[in-house]
Design a protein around this motif. Sequence first.
Motif, PDB file in Angstrom:
ATOM      1  N   UNK A 140       3.616   5.712  -5.644  1.00 33.64           N
ATOM      2  CA  UNK A 140       3.481   5.778  -7.100  1.00 33.64           C
ATOM      3  C   UNK A 140       2.412   6.769  -7.534  1.00 33.64           C
ATOM      4  N   UNK A 141       1.272   6.786  -6.832  1.00 30.48           N
ATOM      5  CA  UNK A 141       0.221   7.754  -7.148  1.00 30.48           C
ATOM      6  C   UNK A 141       0.707   9.182  -6.928  1.00 30.48           C
ATOM      7  N   UNK A 142       1.467   9.396  -5.851  1.00 27.68           N
ATOM      8  CA  UNK A 142       1.996  10.729  -5.585  1.00 27.68           C
ATOM      9  C   UNK A 142       2.954  11.180  -6.685  1.00 27.68           C
ATOM     10  N   UNK A 143       3.840  10.314  -7.109  1.00 28.39           N
ATOM     11  CA  UNK A 143       4.771  10.668  -8.175  1.00 28.39           C
ATOM     12  C   UNK A 143       4.041  10.926  -9.488  1.00 28.39           C
ATOM     13  N   UNK A 144       3.012  10.111  -9.772  1.00 26.59           N
ATOM     14  CA  UNK A 144       2.244  10.326 -10.989  1.00 26.59           C
ATOM     15  C   UNK A 144       1.523  11.672 -10.953  1.00 26.59           C
ATOM     16  N   UNK A 145       0.955  12.033  -9.789  1.00 28.04           N
ATOM     17  CA  UNK A 145       0.272  13.320  -9.674  1.00 28.04           C
ATOM     18  C   UNK A 145       1.246  14.478  -9.859  1.00 28.04           C
ATOM     19  N   UNK A 146       2.443  14.342  -9.298  1.00 29.95           N
ATOM     20  CA  UNK A 146       3.435  15.399  -9.473  1.00 29.95           C
ATOM     21  C   UNK A 146       3.821  15.563 -10.938  1.00 29.95           C
ATOM     22  N   UNK A 147       3.971  14.463 -11.663  1.00 32.43           N
ATOM     23  CA  UNK A 147       4.316  14.551 -13.080  1.00 32.43           C
ATOM     24  C   UNK A 147       3.178  15.164 -13.889  1.00 32.43           C
ATOM     25  N   UNK A 148       1.919  14.843 -13.526  1.00 33.48           N
ATOM     26  CA  UNK A 148       0.781  15.430 -14.231  1.00 33.48           C
ATOM     27  C   UNK A 148       0.716  16.941 -14.010  1.00 33.48           C
ATOM     28  N   UNK A 149       1.018  17.377 -12.787  1.00 32.67           N
ATOM     29  CA  UNK A 149       1.034  18.818 -12.515  1.00 32.67           C
ATOM     30  C   UNK A 149       2.118  19.508 -13.335  1.00 32.67           C
ATOM     31  N   UNK A 150       3.282  18.884 -13.430  1.00 26.23           N
ATOM     32  CA  UNK A 150       4.353  19.460 -14.239  1.00 26.23           C
ATOM     33  C   UNK A 150       3.965  19.518 -15.716  1.00 26.23           C
ATOM     34  N   UNK A 151       3.309  18.464 -16.214  1.00 20.03           N
ATOM     35  CA  UNK A 151       2.882  18.465 -17.611  1.00 20.03           C
ATOM     36  C   UNK A 151       1.827  19.536 -17.866  1.00 20.03           C
ATOM     37  N   UNK A 162       0.824  -1.207   0.000  1.00 21.09           N
ATOM     38  CA  UNK A 162       0.000   0.000   0.000  1.00 21.09           C
ATOM     39  C   UNK A 162       0.857   1.255   0.000  1.00 21.09           C
ATOM     40  N   UNK A 163       1.946   1.233   0.746  1.00 24.99           N
ATOM     41  CA  UNK A 163       2.836   2.401   0.763  1.00 24.99           C
ATOM     42  C   UNK A 163       3.466   2.622  -0.603  1.00 24.99           C
ATOM     43  N   UNK A 164       3.908   1.547  -1.244  1.00 26.12           N
ATOM     44  CA  UNK A 164       4.510   1.681  -2.579  1.00 26.12           C
ATOM     45  C   UNK A 164       3.487   2.198  -3.584  1.00 26.12           C
ATOM     46  N   UNK A 165       2.249   1.685  -3.498  1.00 24.49           N
ATOM     47  CA  UNK A 165       1.193   2.154  -4.403  1.00 24.49           C
ATOM     48  C   UNK A 165       0.903   3.635  -4.175  1.00 24.49           C
ATOM     49  N   UNK A 166       0.843   4.062  -2.907  1.00 25.56           N
ATOM     50  CA  UNK A 166       0.580   5.472  -2.616  1.00 25.56           C
ATOM     51  C   UNK A 166       1.725   6.356  -3.111  1.00 25.56           C
TER      52      UNK A 166
END
Length: 260
Positions: A192-203, A186-190
């Motif tokens: 990953x979601x955080x990193x994906x959200x950060x990349x979407x904000x940058x995009x 669960x920690x690894x999944x969370x």
Amino acid sequence: MGNFGFLIVPLIVLVAIIAMSLRVLREYERGVVFFLGRFQRVKGPGLIIVIPVIQQMVKVDLRIITLDVPSQDVISQDNVTVRVNAVLYFRVVDPERAVIQVENYYAATSQLAQTTLRSVLGKHDLDEMLSERDKLNNDIQGILDQQTDAWGIKVTNVEIKHVDLDESMIRAIARQAEAERERRAKIIHAEGELQAAEKLVQAADMMKDSPAALQLRYLQTMADMSTNGKTSSVFFPLPIELTNAFQEFTGHFTQKRPDA
């Protein structure tokens, strides 16, 4: 011949005494010699002489002795009952003290190892017994070496062999390990979601500053959908400039509506 007949019996007795006095000690053996019950010296290795009746000798082996410590019932600090056995390696470094200071150094070392094993492991919880065996081995060795020093014994190594648990405790440990794996997943999944959200904000920030990037992304999405063989899609391209003009008109109309 008759003149020397009376010498035969004493000569035979003398030869027998000399034969009984000769002892051979191997390289790894020493002899603790007592003279009329009092300690005299330590002899060996090689050929030595021990006079019968007057002198007595106790042979001591200097090689490393392997002692199997029987299984002991231990109650850990977290109230878990386990059965633990170990193996002990020691040797005699002072034959005089090993013979004089203790009646049977082998039995004494065995009993001391059993009690020390129970007392040391009882101060730790189950997780430490299973994961920190090297530290526990060193602790047991240090205590035994200190207490057997007065007996002329040197403890060279202690190794815990088995820590046996009952079935209920094994199942409990399995459930704990499974819960730990789920927590990590669960920690690894969370993360990953955080990193994906950060990349979407940058995009999004990049596309906001560069309209051409948004247009290229739009065309790339159309290309991906058209190459999918499972669906049939028809696209009507709409220029980005028309969309922007519509947004400006809508915003201008919204701003003027309250005045009307």
